[in-house]
Design an enzyme around this catalytic site. Structure first.
Site, PDB file in Angstrom:
ATOM      1  N   GLY A   1       0.785  -1.222   0.000  1.00  0.00           N
ATOM      2  CA  GLY A   1       0.000   0.000   0.000  1.00  0.00           C
ATOM      3  C   GLY A   1       0.818   1.274   0.000  1.00  0.00           C
TER       4      GLY A   1
ATOM      5  N   THR B   1      -0.206   4.032  -2.823  1.00  0.00           N
ATOM      6  CA  THR B   1      -1.087   5.006  -3.481  1.00  0.00           C
ATOM      7  C   THR B   1      -2.320   5.332  -2.642  1.00  0.00           C
ATOM      8  OG1 THR B   1      -0.383   4.204  -5.640  1.00  0.00           O
ATOM      9  CG2 THR B   1      -2.433   5.454  -5.565  1.00  0.00           C
ATOM     10  N   GLU B   2      -2.710   6.619  -2.662  1.00  0.00           N
ATOM     11  CA  GLU B   2      -3.924   7.074  -1.983  1.00  0.00           C
ATOM     12  C   GLU B   2      -4.787   7.854  -2.967  1.00  0.00           C
ATOM     13  OE1 GLU B   2      -1.803   7.564   2.416  1.00  0.00           O
ATOM     14  OE2 GLU B   2      -2.829   9.280   1.503  1.00  0.00           O
TER      15      GLU B   2
ATOM     16  N   GLY C   1      -1.054  10.103  -5.864  1.00  0.00           N
ATOM     17  CA  GLY C   1      -0.610   9.049  -6.756  1.00  0.00           C
ATOM     18  C   GLY C   1       0.895   9.123  -6.886  1.00  0.00           C
TER      19      GLY C   1
ATOM     20  N   GLN D   1      -6.695  -4.554 -34.738  1.00  0.00           N
ATOM     21  CA  GLN D   1      -6.851  -4.101 -36.126  1.00  0.00           C
ATOM     22  C   GLN D   1      -6.701  -5.258 -37.112  1.00  0.00           C
ATOM     23  OE1 GLN D   1      -7.732  -1.005 -36.458  1.00  0.00           O
ATOM     24  NE2 GLN D   1      -7.858  -0.887 -38.679  1.00  0.00           N
TER      25      GLN D   1
ATOM     26  N   GLU E   1       2.549   1.197 -11.151  1.00  0.00           N
ATOM     27  CA  GLU E   1       3.915   1.287 -10.622  1.00  0.00           C
ATOM     28  C   GLU E   1       4.734   2.378 -11.312  1.00  0.00           C
ATOM     29  OE1 GLU E   1       5.975  -2.291  -9.567  1.00  0.00           O
ATOM     30  OE2 GLU E   1       4.113  -3.444  -9.592  1.00  0.00           O
TER      31      GLU E   1
ATOM     32  N   THR F   1       3.614   5.914 -13.869  1.00  0.00           N
ATOM     33  CA  THR F   1       3.126   6.176 -15.219  1.00  0.00           C
ATOM     34  C   THR F   1       4.280   6.379 -16.197  1.00  0.00           C
ATOM     35  OG1 THR F   1       3.085   8.559 -14.845  1.00  0.00           O
ATOM     36  CG2 THR F   1       1.080   7.323 -14.281  1.00  0.00           C
TER      37      THR F   1
END
Length: 379
Positions: free
Chosen positions: A124, A126-127, A131, A336, A363, A365
Site C-alpha cells: 500500500g 497510493t492514496e 498518486g 486491427q 507502478e 506512469t
C-alpha cells in the site's frame, strides 16, 4: 547468459507455459467477466515456486534471479495478463519489500508463508489524493507506547480484499518534510484494518484492486520495517525492481497479442490468400515482432544489473517505459488485424487490448518513467 542459465530458463519457461495452459487458459473469460480473483490458483502457483521467485531458499523461496522471474511473468501473461499482474505484485512489492528491509526475525516470520502462496501479499502506497506525489500521503502512524496507531486509506491496491498481509507506507512526519514515511506490515484480522470499494476496471479484471482502510489500527512496533522515516526511500527502491515486473508483464501481454494476431493473419483468407501476405498486414506484424525483441533486450539488461545488485534506476525505467508503450501499440494492432472479430469477446485480441493499458499506468506512469530517465541522463 551461459549455457547452463539458458537451459534453466528454457525449462522454467516450459513449466510456466504448461501450468498456464492447463490451469489458467480454460478460465480466462469466466474470471474476466465475473471479476473473480482466483485465490486458490495462487496457492497452486506457490506450490510451483512462483510466489517467492527471487526469495532465497532459506526463507522458503525458489532462490532464482530476475531473468527467471521475467521468464515466468512473460509466460503467464501471454495467457492472462491479469494473473501475471497479481504474481508480479505479490512477488516484487509485498514479498520483496519484506525480504529487502525486514530484520531476520521478521523475514522468518512472514517470508515462508508468502513464498509458499499460503498467504497472499498486498502493498500500500497510493492514496486517493496522492498518486505520483506519494510524499504527501494522508495515512498516518502515531507512536503510542510499544504500538503505532494507523489511520487513513490506500486505493488501487492489488489484493486489498483477498490479501492476508500488507506492507503499508504511512506518514510519520509532517507533510512535505524529508524522511516523513515509515513502512509497517499489517495482517488481516487486526482491529480496524479492513478493505473497501473494489474497482470495476477496464482490464486486468481477474486481478483484484480495491481500497485498504485503517481505522485506529494498533500495530506493534515489531511490525515496523526498517527505521522510522525510511519508508519512502524503501518504496522507491522497491519500485526500481517493480519496473522490471511491469516491463515483463508488458512483454508477455504484447507477445500474447502478437501470437494471436500472427496465427489469425496466417489463417484468414481474403482475395484468395492469407492476409499475412498483404504488405499492410505484413509490415504491422514486422513492427510488432521488432518491438517485442527490443523490449525484451531492455528488460534483460535491467535484470542483469538487478541480479548483480548494481544501480539500475534508469535502465529499469527505460525497460518499463518502452515495454509498456509497445505493449499498447501491439495490442491495438492485434485488434486491427482481427478486424471486426477483434472487437468481439470470442477472440483474444480485445482482452489483451483492455489489459495492456494498465502497463503504462501501474507502478509509475509513462510520464514518471520519462522524469526518472530525464533526471538521470542530465545530472
Amino acid at each position: 547468459m551461459n549455457t547452463e542459465t539458458m537451459d534453466n530458463i528454457k525449462m522454467i519457461a516450459e513449466t510456466a507455459k504448461d501450468f498456464a495452459e492447463k490451469n489458467i487458459r480454460p478460465n480466462i473469460m469466466e474470471w474476466d467477466e465475473s471479476q473473480t480473483f482466483p485465490k486458490e490458483l495462487f496457492h497452486q502457483l506457490g506450490e510451483m515456486g512462483f510466489m517467492g521467485i527471487v526469495i532465497p531458499e532459506e526463507y522458503g523461496g525458489s532462490g532464482l534471479g530476475y531473468h527467471e522471474y521475467v521468464t515466468i511473468l512473460d509466460e503467464i501473461s501471454q495467457v492472462d495478463p491479469s494473473i501475471g499482474l497479481s504474481v508480479a505484485a505479490h512477488n516484487s512489492l509485498c514479498t520483496n519489500h519484506i525480504y529487502e528491509f525486514a530484520n531476520e526475525e521478521q523475514r522468518q516470520r512472514w517470508l515462508p508463508q508468502l513464498a509458499s502462496g499460503k498467504v497472499i501479499g498486498a502493498w500500500g502506497l497510493t492514496e486517493h489524493n496522492t498518486g505520483s506525489d506519494s510524499g504527501g500521503m494522508s495515512t498516518t502512524a502515531i507512536k503510542d507506547g510499544d504500538e503505532w496507531v494507523i489511520n487513513g486509506a490506500k486505493n488501487f491496491i492489488t489484493h486489498a480484499i483477498s490479501g492476508d498481509i500488507a506492507v503499508v507506507m504511512t506518514r510519520t512526519g509532517e507533510i512535505g518534510a524529508k524522511n516523513n514515511s515509515t513502512a509497517f506490515v499489517l495482517e488481516k484480522g487486526m482491529a480496524g484494518f479492513t478493505s473497501g470499494k473494489k474497482e470495476n476496471k477496464l482490464g486486468m479484471r481477474a486481478s483484484e484492486t480495491a481500497e485498504l482502510i485503517f481505522d485506529n489500527v494498533r500495530v506493534p512496533d515489531a511490525n515496523r520495517l526498517g527505521e522510522v522515516g525510511e519508508g519512502f526511500k524503501q518504496a522507491m527502491k522497491i519500485l526500481d525492481g517493480g519496473r522490471i515486473s511491469i516491463a515483463a508483464l508488458s512483454l508477455g501481454t504484447a507477445r500474447g497479442a502478437y501470437k494471436a494476431a500472427l496465427k489469425y493473419a496466417k489463417e484468414r483468407k481474403q482475395f484468395g490468400k492469407s492476409i499475412s501476405d498483404f504488405q499492410a498486414i505484413n509490415f504491422m506484424l514486422a513492427d510488432m515482432a521488432t518491438e517485442i525483441d527490443a523490449a525484451e533486450l531492455l528488460i534483460q539488461r535491467a535484470s542483469t544489473l538487478k541480479n548483480a545488485k548494481q544501480k539500475m534506476t534508469k535502465e529499469g525505467a527505460m525497460a518499463k517505459l518502452y515495454a509498456s508503450e509497445a505493449c499498447v501499440r501491439i495490442s491495438n494492432n492485434a485488434v486491427q488485424i482481427f478486424g471486426g472479430y477483434g472487437y468481439t469477446k470470442d477472440f483474444p485480441a480485445e482482452k489483451f487490448y483492455r489489459d495492456s493499458k494498465l502497463c503504462t499506468i501501474g507502478e509509475g506512469t509513462s510520464e514518471i518513467q520519462r522524469l526518472v530517465i530525464g533526471r538521470d541522463i542530465t545530472k
